[in-house]
Design a protein around this motif. Sequence first.
Motif, short mmCIF file in Angstrom:
data_model
loop_
_atom_site.label_atom_id
_atom_site.label_comp_id
_atom_site.label_asym_id
_atom_site.label_seq_id
_atom_site.Cartn_x
_atom_site.Cartn_y
_atom_site.Cartn_z
N GLU A 189 0.87 -1.17 0.00
CA GLU A 189 0.00 0.00 0.00
C GLU A 189 0.90 1.22 0.00
OE1 GLU A 189 -3.46 -0.09 -0.12
OE2 GLU A 189 -3.12 -2.23 -0.45
N ALA A 190 0.34 2.38 -0.37
CA ALA A 190 1.14 3.61 -0.46
C ALA A 190 1.97 3.80 0.80
CB ALA A 190 0.23 4.81 -0.69
N ASN A 191 3.22 4.21 0.58
CA ASN A 191 4.23 4.27 1.63
C ASN A 191 4.22 5.61 2.37
OD1 ASN A 191 6.40 3.11 2.96
ND2 ASN A 191 7.90 4.03 1.58
N ASP A 192 3.15 6.44 2.18
CA ASP A 192 3.22 7.80 2.73
C ASP A 192 3.30 7.83 4.25
OD1 ASP A 192 0.15 7.67 3.15
OD2 ASP A 192 0.36 7.59 0.96
N GLN A 193 2.76 6.79 4.92
CA GLN A 193 2.79 6.77 6.39
C GLN A 193 4.22 6.72 6.92
OE1 GLN A 193 -0.01 7.24 8.26
NE2 GLN A 193 -0.84 7.59 6.22
N ALA A 194 5.13 6.12 6.14
CA ALA A 194 6.51 5.96 6.59
C ALA A 194 7.21 7.32 6.74
CB ALA A 194 7.28 5.08 5.61
N TYR A 195 6.68 8.33 6.07
CA TYR A 195 7.31 9.66 6.11
C TYR A 195 6.35 10.69 6.70
CZ TYR A 195 10.69 7.34 3.17
OH TYR A 195 11.64 6.46 2.69
N GLN A 196 5.51 10.21 7.63
CA GLN A 196 4.48 11.05 8.24
C GLN A 196 5.06 12.29 8.90
OE1 GLN A 196 1.62 11.93 8.81
NE2 GLN A 196 0.30 10.37 7.95
N ARG A 197 6.22 12.14 9.51
CA ARG A 197 6.70 13.20 10.37
C ARG A 197 8.07 13.67 9.89
NH1 ARG A 197 4.22 15.61 14.35
NH2 ARG A 197 5.75 16.95 15.34
N GLY A 198 8.19 14.99 9.65
CA GLY A 198 9.46 15.55 9.20
C GLY A 198 10.55 15.27 10.21
N GLY A 199 11.79 15.10 9.74
CA GLY A 199 12.92 14.94 10.65
C GLY A 199 13.27 13.50 10.96
N VAL A 200 12.34 12.56 10.68
CA VAL A 200 12.69 11.15 10.89
C VAL A 200 12.29 10.34 9.65
CG1 VAL A 200 12.69 11.03 13.41
CG2 VAL A 200 10.52 10.82 12.18
N VAL A 201 13.17 9.43 9.27
CA VAL A 201 12.88 8.53 8.15
C VAL A 201 13.17 7.10 8.58
CG1 VAL A 201 13.45 10.29 6.41
CG2 VAL A 201 15.22 8.71 7.18
N PRO A 202 12.49 6.13 7.97
CA PRO A 202 12.73 4.75 8.37
C PRO A 202 14.17 4.32 8.08
CG PRO A 202 10.86 4.94 6.84
CD PRO A 202 11.54 6.26 6.87
N THR A 203 14.78 3.58 9.03
CA THR A 203 16.12 3.04 8.79
C THR A 203 16.12 1.57 9.18
OG1 THR A 203 16.77 3.78 10.99
CG2 THR A 203 17.39 5.19 9.16
N PRO A 204 15.44 0.71 8.42
CA PRO A 204 15.42 -0.71 8.79
C PRO A 204 16.85 -1.24 8.84
CG PRO A 204 14.55 -0.35 6.57
CD PRO A 204 14.78 0.99 7.15
N MET A 205 17.21 -1.82 9.97
CA MET A 205 18.57 -2.35 10.18
C MET A 205 19.61 -1.28 9.84
SD MET A 205 18.21 -5.30 11.45
CE MET A 205 19.60 -6.40 11.25
N PHE A 206 19.34 -0.05 10.21
CA PHE A 206 20.25 1.08 9.98
C PHE A 206 20.50 1.38 8.52
CE2 PHE A 206 21.31 -0.81 14.09
CZ PHE A 206 21.03 0.27 14.91
N ASN A 207 19.63 0.83 7.66
CA ASN A 207 19.81 1.00 6.23
C ASN A 207 18.81 2.03 5.71
OD1 ASN A 207 21.52 0.08 4.30
ND2 ASN A 207 20.82 -2.06 4.48
N ARG A 208 19.27 3.15 5.19
CA ARG A 208 18.37 4.14 4.61
C ARG A 208 17.90 3.64 3.26
NH1 ARG A 208 19.51 9.47 6.15
NH2 ARG A 208 18.00 10.16 4.61
N ALA A 209 16.65 4.00 2.92
CA ALA A 209 16.11 3.62 1.61
C ALA A 209 17.01 4.19 0.52
CB ALA A 209 14.70 4.15 1.48
N GLY A 210 17.43 3.35 -0.38
CA GLY A 210 18.33 3.82 -1.43
C GLY A 210 17.59 4.24 -2.69
N GLN A 211 16.27 3.97 -2.73
CA GLN A 211 15.57 4.20 -4.00
C GLN A 211 15.38 5.69 -4.27
OE1 GLN A 211 14.00 2.84 -1.30
NE2 GLN A 211 11.79 2.96 -1.46
N PRO A 212 15.41 6.06 -5.56
CA PRO A 212 15.35 7.48 -5.91
C PRO A 212 13.99 8.12 -5.62
CG PRO A 212 15.38 6.11 -7.89
CD PRO A 212 15.62 5.20 -6.73
N PHE A 213 12.92 7.31 -5.52
CA PHE A 213 11.59 7.88 -5.31
C PHE A 213 10.91 7.15 -4.16
CE2 PHE A 213 12.71 8.28 -9.82
CZ PHE A 213 12.72 9.67 -9.93
N PRO A 214 11.34 7.44 -2.92
CA PRO A 214 10.82 6.69 -1.77
C PRO A 214 9.36 6.98 -1.47
CG PRO A 214 12.23 8.47 -1.02
CD PRO A 214 12.35 8.42 -2.51
N MET A 215 8.86 8.15 -1.87
CA MET A 215 7.48 8.52 -1.54
C MET A 215 6.75 8.83 -2.84
SD MET A 215 6.29 11.17 1.35
CE MET A 215 4.63 11.77 1.47
#
Length: 345
Positions: A189-215
Amino acid sequence: MQELGRLEDLPEAYRAALTEQNLVPLWPSLRAVLPPGKPIPRTRPICWPYQGLRSLLLQAGELTPIEKAERRVLVLANPGHGLEKMQASATIYLGMQLLLPGEWAPAHRHTPNAVRMIVEGDGAYTTVEGEKCPMSRGDLILTPTGLWHEHGHDGDQPVVWLDVLDLPLVYYMEASYVTEGKAQTVTSEANDQAYQRGGVVPTPMFNRAGQPFPMLRYPWVDVRAVLEALALSQPDIEAVQVAYVNPETGADCQKILGFSALMLRPGERLQLPARSCAMVFHQIEGGADVSLEGHQFSLAEADTCCIPGYTPVTLANRSKDHAAFVFIADDAPLQKKLGLYEVRT
Ligand code: GTQ
């Protein structure tokens, strides 16, 4: 500025000899390609009121089945470029797309970047690379270059959205093409919830999303809430405006065209300086007057207009009681990357 020699000043035989060898003298055309002070735009200030467009679009729904259209779109064409060129400005394409209940616009991917600004209706969705993005009024959904996308509709009323593409530029570059595909499997489903709040982004296992269009989806309820909060917390701010960005990098959400949402407070008049980029204004809520030299457009809800670059413009909320909300598209990201961007104050 020195007047330069004309083509007619040259002997006929000489001109013929030039043509014969695919040669052209520069001086008769020099002032046209390098005009003094500012460009001479083909882009005219044009307004496309929604009501007239809407009835023709609904008629297209009766005249042309989706299978015969693939994308049932009426293009908002600027006569300054010639209607057949299907461009609003040098770089910006605008189209109003209609999807009727139960219809499906099949999967494809193409080199131009697209975004959709939802204008009316509920129950439709765009699936982008397996991510299902529901469409509601005012939502912005990205379908960046190379990503698979298809549109479906499970609701019971027509859905209309505004497509904004960098197609004129990509076509001019002889880089525009499409690949057709099979229906995608929905994987998320749309990933917009993952970026709900400015200043924090998901880092699963300390890994930042590498994709060019995360949202891919920017819900209007959230954008509107940010604008309201900004207006409340920073009453002295010059313009209550937010840019649609890549939440991982803070950069413009696409590489060529830029997108923002502007709130005009009740009674507000906002003077924008001349900037080198062409601009598109689309009214999400309320009513705004767009004024520039020689033109005034009174935008009502869902109306769209464009203005050429290097043009100062004033936006005014017509209501003294209610805020007005405007979606803005421009080619500033491209111009900045090319070192061409200017603001003239
Ligand atoms: O929905 O994929 O207005 O491919 C123009 C080209 C929409 C789309 C347009 C397209 C689309």
